[in-house]
Design a protein around this motif. Structure first.
Motif, short mmCIF file in Angstrom:
data_model
loop_
_atom_site.label_atom_id
_atom_site.label_comp_id
_atom_site.label_asym_id
_atom_site.label_seq_id
_atom_site.Cartn_x
_atom_site.Cartn_y
_atom_site.Cartn_z
N ARG A 25 0.87 -1.18 0.00
CA ARG A 25 0.00 0.00 0.00
C ARG A 25 0.90 1.22 0.00
NH1 ARG A 25 -3.38 -1.91 4.60
NH2 ARG A 25 -2.98 0.15 5.49
N PRO A 26 1.43 1.62 -1.17
CA PRO A 26 2.45 2.66 -1.22
C PRO A 26 1.90 4.04 -0.86
CG PRO A 26 1.72 2.12 -3.43
CD PRO A 26 1.08 1.11 -2.51
N LEU A 27 2.79 4.86 -0.35
CA LEU A 27 2.49 6.27 -0.08
C LEU A 27 3.27 7.10 -1.09
CD1 LEU A 27 1.46 8.67 1.61
CD2 LEU A 27 3.45 8.33 3.12
N VAL A 28 2.56 7.87 -1.90
CA VAL A 28 3.17 8.74 -2.90
C VAL A 28 3.16 10.17 -2.38
CG1 VAL A 28 3.05 9.59 -5.28
CG2 VAL A 28 2.38 7.23 -4.76
N LEU A 29 4.32 10.79 -2.36
CA LEU A 29 4.45 12.17 -1.92
C LEU A 29 4.80 13.04 -3.12
CD1 LEU A 29 6.56 11.60 1.33
CD2 LEU A 29 4.07 11.71 1.10
N GLU A 30 3.93 13.98 -3.44
CA GLU A 30 4.12 14.86 -4.61
C GLU A 30 4.12 16.31 -4.16
OE1 GLU A 30 4.65 17.02 -7.63
OE2 GLU A 30 4.84 14.85 -7.90
N ALA A 31 5.19 17.04 -4.49
CA ALA A 31 5.34 18.41 -4.01
C ALA A 31 4.36 19.38 -4.66
CB ALA A 31 6.78 18.88 -4.23
N ARG A 32 3.97 19.12 -5.88
CA ARG A 32 3.04 20.02 -6.55
C ARG A 32 1.59 19.66 -6.20
NH1 ARG A 32 5.36 23.46 -10.12
NH2 ARG A 32 7.51 23.01 -10.73
N GLY A 33 0.70 20.46 -6.71
CA GLY A 33 -0.71 20.28 -6.38
C GLY A 33 -1.43 19.29 -7.26
N TYR A 34 -0.72 18.62 -8.15
CA TYR A 34 -1.34 17.65 -9.05
C TYR A 34 -0.35 16.53 -9.33
CZ TYR A 34 1.58 19.55 -12.81
OH TYR A 34 2.65 19.93 -13.58
N THR A 35 -0.85 15.39 -9.75
CA THR A 35 0.02 14.29 -10.16
C THR A 35 0.10 14.26 -11.68
OG1 THR A 35 -1.84 12.74 -10.14
CG2 THR A 35 -0.52 12.91 -8.13
N GLY A 36 1.08 13.56 -12.18
CA GLY A 36 1.23 13.40 -13.63
C GLY A 36 2.44 14.08 -14.20
N GLY A 37 3.02 15.06 -13.51
CA GLY A 37 4.23 15.70 -14.00
C GLY A 37 4.02 16.36 -15.35
N LEU A 38 4.81 15.94 -16.34
CA LEU A 38 4.75 16.52 -17.67
C LEU A 38 3.50 16.10 -18.44
CD1 LEU A 38 8.44 16.27 -18.94
CD2 LEU A 38 7.17 18.32 -18.35
N ILE A 39 2.74 15.18 -17.89
CA ILE A 39 1.48 14.79 -18.52
C ILE A 39 0.37 15.51 -17.77
CG2 ILE A 39 -0.05 12.88 -19.09
CD1 ILE A 39 2.35 11.03 -19.04
N ALA A 40 -0.24 16.48 -18.43
CA ALA A 40 -1.27 17.29 -17.79
C ALA A 40 -2.21 17.82 -18.86
CB ALA A 40 -0.63 18.45 -17.02
N ALA A 41 -3.37 18.31 -18.45
CA ALA A 41 -4.38 18.77 -19.40
C ALA A 41 -5.14 19.96 -18.84
CB ALA A 41 -5.35 17.64 -19.73
#
Length: 520
Positions: A25-41
């Motif tokens: 059950r991984p914990l993902v920590l993302e500094a920005r307000g959205y996930t996906g990085g360079l993939i966004a819309a």
């Protein structure tokens, strides 16, 4: 304790998805307000259509990305239309079939073997120089490690300048001299030695004259891929915390009790809530707290990942190559003059190119998005009516001033590149998106440093790293690398709650990445 993935871009989401499939059950920590990085819309004005503002496609080689999309219930499709180059004298040139602008050569009896588009692109002398490749043997250029010197040695300066530089530069946002040939075109040097010719190697690798699609897109946009990964992670019991940055990573004392295995030290992460970003640099918005994990995958952006790993492993970081500043100005137009798609799916610009009228073309590339991706064009016409087009002008080259595109300048560039008669009133909406420093060129020295770091990490079974700075750019390179990073952490162990940390309330991912990287 649960494994922690630092970074919620494509690499981090794939790593967490694989961990979840293995029973963690991984914990993902993302500094920005959205996930996906360079993939966004972002939404297209006046519609409910979401269009990609970053990565818009993936390389089809190996079939891994298409397979992942299928596993997630998503369909993929190739682009429509051919691409063009605007030459230095303002002449439009249709790109010959090949690899990164490198043309192929056909050998069937009764043919010249020369692509008509290549013949149109080069002068008689330039073409004669390129054809020397067919008889010079496989050893010429074999010791070249960068794309520019390899192409020049085999095909001459004209092919590099007119075709390869705009194509490779448009894809990787770097000059060919900064691109490691074995990274951006895997297997091409080996195939050149095998066939004794670069052009024949391209023909074999691209399966000319009827090549399969080299890129494809998730139907509906690439953002659906990362959104689906995030949903699967949460559905499997994982957790994603956005606006949560990791400021430090170090070894901790071994932990006792449920959830531990024979891996030795735990890892201690210094975690803080992050302020909304207004650029590439992120700042904490709250106090730092400590989080312990028995397994960690570092999957954030290259410079920050290297800083974390340098501190954790007590190694000296190196000066990473810097990506060029990138600005994408996307425009929604009602323009009947574009209905015929005069430049197919798009156009790349040779550095210093000028239009026929002599006015400088500031853009380095044009993407006719609604032509390139049929689903998008059909959706636009269904919701807005005929003659509507979505185009993207790309700005920012290595070594040039910081790009400051304007709508009037972009419209002038579009008119010069397509030959279409366009007016300011044709522009219904526009959006400027910046991706500064995100596509660093994979220089040979950087690859050597990465190789040494990879060997160091291989000796530590509780720590792994992944991302484009390690794997190479493009989803087709990142996906297997991220999967390997997850697999290196081993079999699942019983799950405890993570060591308490003051952080934002865990949130499920949004249905799409509807945030600009400059306004997240």
């Amino acid at each position: 304790m649960r494994p922690v993935v630092i970074g919620g871009g494509f690499a981090g989401l794939v790593a967490a998805y694989e961990l979840a499939r293995a029973g963690h059950r991984p914990l993902v920590l993302e500094a920005r307000g959205y996930t996906g990085g360079l993939i966004a819309a972002l939404p297209v004005a006046g519609t409910d259509i979401l269009a990609d503002i970053g990565a818009e496609s993936f390389a089809t080689r190996g079939g891994a990305v298409a397979g992942l999309a299928a596993d997630l219930g998503l369909s993929v499709a190739p682009p429509a239309g051919r691409s063009w180059v605007l030459a230095a004298d303002g002449t439009p040139i249709r790109i010959p079939a090949g690899i990164l602008g490198i043309p192929g050569y056909l050998d069937p009896p009764g043919t010249t073997g020369i692509d008509d588009d290549l013949r149109a692109a080069l002068t008689t002398d330039e073409l004669a120089r390129a054809l020397e490749d067919l008889t010079m043997g496989g050893d010429i250029g074999a010791d070249c490690t960068d794309l520019a010197s390899f192409v020049t040695a085999r095909l001459g300066e004209a092919v590099l300048t007119k075709l390869v530089a705009p194509v490779a530069g448009g894809i990787h946002s770097a000059p060919p001299s900064s691109l490691a040939i074995d990274v951006v075109a895997p297997g091409l040097r080996a195939a050149t030695r095998k066939y004794g010719s670069l052009m024949r190697a391209v023909t074999a690798l691209r399966q000319l004259p009827t090549p399969p699609p080299i890129v494809a897109q998730v139907v509906g946009g690439m953002h659906l891929l990362t959104s689906a990964l995030a949903r699967e992670i949460v559905a499997a019991g994982g957790e994603i915390r956005t606006r949560t940055g990791v400021l430090g990573l170090r070894r901790g004392a071994p932990q006792q009790g449920a959830g531990r295995d024979d891996r030795g030290e735990a890892w201690l992460l210094d975690v803080a809530e992050m302020a909304p970003a207004r650029g590439p640099h992120l700042e904490p918005a709250g106090p730092t707290r400590e989080l312990a994990a028995d397994r960690v995958i570092v999957a954030c952006s290259g410079p920050h990942a290297l800083r974390l790993l340098a501190g954790a492993l007590d190694i000296e970081p190196w000066d990473m190559p810097e990506g060029s500043p990138i600005a994408h100005l996307t425009m929604l137009l009602r323009a009947p003059a574009l209905d015929a798609a005069p430049r197919g799916s798009g156009m790349l610009v040779t550095k210093g190119a000028h239009s026929a009228a002599g006015a400088p073309v500031g853009a380095k590339a044009l993407t006719h998005m609604s032509e390139k991706w049929p689903w998008l064009g059909e959706a636009l016409r269904a919701q807005l009516g005929p003659h509507h087009h979505l185009v993207r002008l790309s700005y920012g080259r290595h070594g040039e001033p910081y790009p400051q595109p304007s709508v009037p300048a972009a419209l002038a560039d579009l008119a010069a590149m397509t030959g279409a008669d366009l007016a300011a009133s044709d522009v219904l909406a526009h959006r400027l998106i910046r991706w500064d420093g995100t596509l660093a060129p994979p220089t040979p020295q950087h690859r050597a440093n990465v190789s040494a770091l990879t060997k160091r990490l291989a000796a530590i079974p509780s720590l792994a790293a992944t991302g484009a700075w390690l794997a190479g750019s493009g989803l087709a390179a990142i996906l297997p690398h991220a999967r390997s990073a997850a697999a290196s952490l081993g079999a699942p162990t019983p799950v405890d709650a993570a060591t308490p940390v003051d952080a934002p309330t865990p949130t499920s991912p949004a249905p799409h990445n509807a945030r600009s990287p400059r306004h997240d």
